[in-house]
Write an enzyme that holds these catalytic residues in place. Structure first.
Site, PDB file in Angstrom:
ATOM      1  N   GLY A  46      53.450  39.044  33.911  1.00 52.72           N
ATOM      2  CA  GLY A  46      52.954  40.044  34.849  1.00 52.72           C
ATOM      3  C   GLY A  46      53.487  39.772  36.243  1.00 52.72           C
ATOM      4  N   GLN A  51      54.077  40.122  45.285  1.00 53.00           N
ATOM      5  CA  GLN A  51      54.827  38.910  44.915  1.00 53.00           C
ATOM      6  C   GLN A  51      56.322  39.038  45.211  1.00 53.00           C
ATOM      7  OE1 GLN A  51      52.833  38.671  40.807  1.00 53.00           O
ATOM      8  NE2 GLN A  51      53.198  36.539  41.340  1.00 53.00           N
ATOM      9  N   CYS A  88      50.901  31.430  37.503  1.00 55.10           N
ATOM     10  CA  CYS A  88      51.337  32.537  38.359  1.00 55.10           C
ATOM     11  C   CYS A  88      52.743  32.228  38.870  1.00 55.10           C
ATOM     12  CB  CYS A  88      50.370  32.654  39.535  1.00 55.10           C
ATOM     13  SG  CYS A  88      50.809  33.933  40.722  1.00 55.10           S
ATOM     14  N   LEU A  89      53.621  33.217  38.841  1.00 57.05           N
ATOM     15  CA  LEU A  89      54.993  32.987  39.300  1.00 57.05           C
ATOM     16  C   LEU A  89      55.037  32.633  40.794  1.00 57.05           C
ATOM     17  CD1 LEU A  89      56.999  35.775  37.411  1.00 57.05           C
ATOM     18  CD2 LEU A  89      56.827  33.349  36.847  1.00 57.05           C
ATOM     19  N   HIS A 130      44.317  39.392  36.549  1.00 52.42           N
ATOM     20  CA  HIS A 130      45.125  38.543  37.429  1.00 52.42           C
ATOM     21  C   HIS A 130      45.970  39.397  38.384  1.00 52.42           C
ATOM     22  CE1 HIS A 130      47.739  34.829  38.107  1.00 52.42           C
ATOM     23  NE2 HIS A 130      48.498  35.805  38.589  1.00 52.42           N
ATOM     24  N   GLU A 131      46.645  40.404  37.824  1.00 53.83           N
ATOM     25  CA  GLU A 131      47.551  41.219  38.657  1.00 53.83           C
ATOM     26  C   GLU A 131      46.778  42.114  39.625  1.00 53.83           C
ATOM     27  OE1 GLU A 131      50.497  40.185  38.688  1.00 53.83           O
ATOM     28  OE2 GLU A 131      50.365  39.055  36.829  1.00 53.83           O
ATOM     29  N   HIS A 134      45.943  40.292  42.721  1.00 53.08           N
ATOM     30  CA  HIS A 134      47.056  40.188  43.687  1.00 53.08           C
ATOM     31  C   HIS A 134      47.023  41.357  44.674  1.00 53.08           C
ATOM     32  CE1 HIS A 134      49.565  36.775  42.651  1.00 53.08           C
ATOM     33  NE2 HIS A 134      49.597  37.101  41.366  1.00 53.08           N
TER      34      HIS A 134
HETATM   35 ZN    ZN Z   1      50.110  35.879  39.855  1.00 51.10          ZN
END
Ligand code: ZN
Length: 150
Positions: A46, A51, A88-89, A130-131, A134
């Site tokens: 995701g 991000q 998380c990236l 999660h997304e 963000h």
């Molecule tokens: Zn993330």
């Protein structure tokens, strides 16, 4: 299409609330395409627009069932719970246990602005939560109950 730079946790853009998408134009489509390619390159499941430095309410997800694009998403129903490892990236190398609902129903617009409703379970439910966080300027780190040693 292009690979965009992934912002990491100390970047202030990741701590800001994102704005609604109002133009469903080629700029949005390029953003979504770039986000998907960037996510895939880094083996993510995701990615949210902040991000890659864009404060817009847009998300791409692929937990193995194909590409999902969510514009202006809203979680409308949650049920059950699951506990599992999350990463998380934007926080490379860190994994932690996070409790999430096991089923999540989400309402969103597609890249043309058409509203739809989608249900996710397990990993997909986790990715929705999660997304969406963000987009509120929140990182999963605040929800970790236990960090996992690699
Ligand atoms: Zn993330």
């Amino acid at each position: 299409m292009a690979i965009r730079e992934i912002r990491t946790k100390d970047d202030e853009i990741l701590h800001k609330k994102c704005k609604q998408v109002t133009n469903f134009d080629s700029r949005l489509w390029i953003l979504l395409d770039d986000m998907y390619d960037t996510m895939k390159l880094h083996d993510g499941v995701g990615l949210a627009a902040p991000q890659v430095g864009i404060l817009k309410r847009a998300i791409v997800i692929d937990v193995g069932g194909g590409r999902i694009e969510l514009v202006n998403p809203e979680i409308i129903e949650e049920s059950g719970s699951q506990n599992g490892a999350e990463g998380c990236l934007s926080v490379p190398g860190v994994w932690g246990e996070v409790e999430r609902p096991n089923k999540v129903k989400i309402k969103a617009q597609d890249r043309d602005g058409k509203w739809f409703i989608m249900e996710g379970e397990e990993l997909l439910a986790r990715a929705f939560c999660h997304e969406c966080e963000h987009l509120e300027g929140k990182l999963f780190l605040d929800r970790v109950t236990k960090f996992i040693d690699q």
